[in-house]
Scaffold this active site. Sequence first.
Site, PDB file in Angstrom:
ATOM      1  N   SER A   1       3.833  -6.965   4.620  1.00 30.09           N
ATOM      2  CA  SER A   1       3.741  -5.168   4.329  1.00 30.09           C
ATOM      3  C   SER A   1       2.864  -4.830   5.887  1.00 30.09           C
ATOM      4  CB  SER A   1       3.050  -5.558   3.343  1.00 30.09           C
ATOM      5  OG  SER A   1       2.600  -3.910   2.584  1.00 30.09           O
TER       6      SER A   1
ATOM      7  N   LYS B   1       5.706  -9.508  -2.685  1.00 26.84           N
ATOM      8  CA  LYS B   1       6.060  -8.371  -1.941  1.00 26.84           C
ATOM      9  C   LYS B   1       7.029  -7.201  -2.505  1.00 26.84           C
ATOM     10  CE  LYS B   1       6.639  -6.222   2.359  1.00 26.84           C
ATOM     11  NZ  LYS B   1       7.428  -5.651   1.974  1.00 26.84           N
TER      12      LYS B   1
ATOM     13  N   HIS C   1       5.093  -5.459  -4.231  1.00 28.34           N
ATOM     14  CA  HIS C   1       4.164  -4.376  -4.201  1.00 28.34           C
ATOM     15  C   HIS C   1       4.726  -3.517  -3.462  1.00 28.34           C
ATOM     16  CE1 HIS C   1       3.914  -3.105   0.098  1.00 28.34           C
ATOM     17  NE2 HIS C   1       2.673  -3.434  -0.089  1.00 28.34           N
ATOM     18  N   ASN C   2       5.970  -3.531  -3.130  1.00 29.11           N
ATOM     19  CA  ASN C   2       7.143  -2.472  -2.513  1.00 29.11           C
ATOM     20  C   ASN C   2       7.084  -1.398  -4.140  1.00 29.11           C
ATOM     21  OD1 ASN C   2       7.029  -3.754  -0.419  1.00 29.11           O
ATOM     22  ND2 ASN C   2       9.332  -3.393   0.330  1.00 29.11           N
TER      23      ASN C   2
ATOM     24  N   GLU D   1       4.112   0.617  -4.820  1.00 30.07           N
ATOM     25  CA  GLU D   1       4.232   1.239  -3.045  1.00 30.07           C
ATOM     26  C   GLU D   1       5.810   2.727  -3.566  1.00 30.07           C
ATOM     27  OE1 GLU D   1       6.862   1.190   0.771  1.00 30.07           O
ATOM     28  OE2 GLU D   1       5.716  -0.462   0.284  1.00 30.07           O
TER      29      GLU D   1
ATOM     30  N   LYS E   1      15.681   0.407   0.313  1.00 34.95           N
ATOM     31  CA  LYS E   1      16.266  -0.695   1.135  1.00 34.95           C
ATOM     32  C   LYS E   1      16.593  -1.940   0.095  1.00 34.95           C
ATOM     33  CE  LYS E   1      14.740   0.595   5.657  1.00 34.95           C
ATOM     34  NZ  LYS E   1      14.435   0.028   7.152  1.00 34.95           N
TER      35      LYS E   1
END
Length: 470
Positions: free
Chosen positions: A130, A184, A187-188, A191, A262
């Site tokens: 990231s 991850k 995390h996104n 975010e 995405k």
Amino acid sequence: MAQADIGLIGLGVMGANLALNIADKGYHVAVYNRTQSRTEAFAAAAGPLSDRITATATLEDFVAAIKPPRPVIIMVQAGDPVDEQIAALKPLLQDSDIIIDAGNANFRDTMRRFENLKGNGPGFVGMGVSGGAEGARHGPSIMVGGAEADWRRIEPVLTAISAKYKGEPCAAWLGDNGAGHFVKTIHNGIEYADMQMIAEVYGVMRDHLNMDAVSIASVFSVWASGPLDSYLIDITAEVLKTHDLASGKPLVDVIVDAAGQKGTGRWSVIESQMMGVPATAIEAAVAARSLSAMRGERAAAEHRFGLPAIVDRREGQAVIDDLEQALLAGKIAAYAQGFAVMAAASKEFDWNLPMATIARIWRAGCIIRSRFLDEIAAAFSETPDVDNLAMTPAFSAMLEATDRPLRRVVSDAVINGLPAPALSNAVSYFDTYRRARGTANLIQAQRDFFGSHGFERFDADGEQHGPWGG
């Protein structure tokens, strides 16, 4: 020329910057891209780092250029291209080599690939990265999943290229197989929620307080030196004060209001549902992006219904202060939900995810880096087995301090027709979480009525049924 220490396949923006980062830290890196012209262009533009970069034209040359045992990073599009690249590499590699998938892979694909290669070829590591292009070049946050022995072999390179927070590398091994890519993904998801809540308070300032972009930028600039200090707040201020050279208008005012995504945000929501852990603020953020893409339908709906009239306009610094506190409360909700999902996955997949370590490696390099993460790391260090971040002493106090401002902001938004889905869900999440006696008793009665699903009673053991079943 000496053989390379490590190899990298895929010279898109992220891959190219990661390769330069590796070379910049003193390691020799071999590179390969399916389109040879891109490899040649990359090597030609490497400048003083070119002495530590070996550009190769074929996979055979690429593998031969790396000294065994070979670590090979692949930075290709997630999905089938990763499987195709592994299939092409496998016959050329030895069992002692390691394939490192550094793309945004679905962690379930990573688990499958790990198991397929286990005892049947090179080692496999799923590595979440990231920080965007800038992070890849100068230091990202790195989340590693796979065999711990493989991590130990590649640890020197990965810690060297990672971001540093007060000298501490923002890279860590988090667990077996898909652990790195799962972290991850969450995390996104966090975010997404963080960005959506920032957009919501921007919307209140723009559409309720009638502030222009430059004035809103000044507010975010002030917030950047307070408890909301973070990369996303910093860049929001920068974005809002940027003017478009063509029109002379604030650039944000000429950007189409349809946000892309995405897949990682959706994956985080899907996995939260699979784990049975509510992540409502993250879900709202993902849904908001989908709604943003429905521009034609939204325009038709506004034409049909119009916009609600502003019926209660609070003004002044008090509103700005409330927005800051509401954003902090919403941020706590998003992180509490994200860490709760990770805790559930850690149990399900036997990863033993180190929550404090995760917070620490997010403190620099990654998109959600912030002062806030220091406090999260401390909270999990002091109470590692806590069920929810909101229940730690530090965050309980924050929630109590921000509760009323959050309610005022959400109430104003609802009354005046201003969308605030993520902040609204944060309120509902906290209200549901902290209420010992909820309303699901009625749902259980309904389920029993139409499907004989049964229910439990406070005053009896075992499954019970109502009199309506016949």
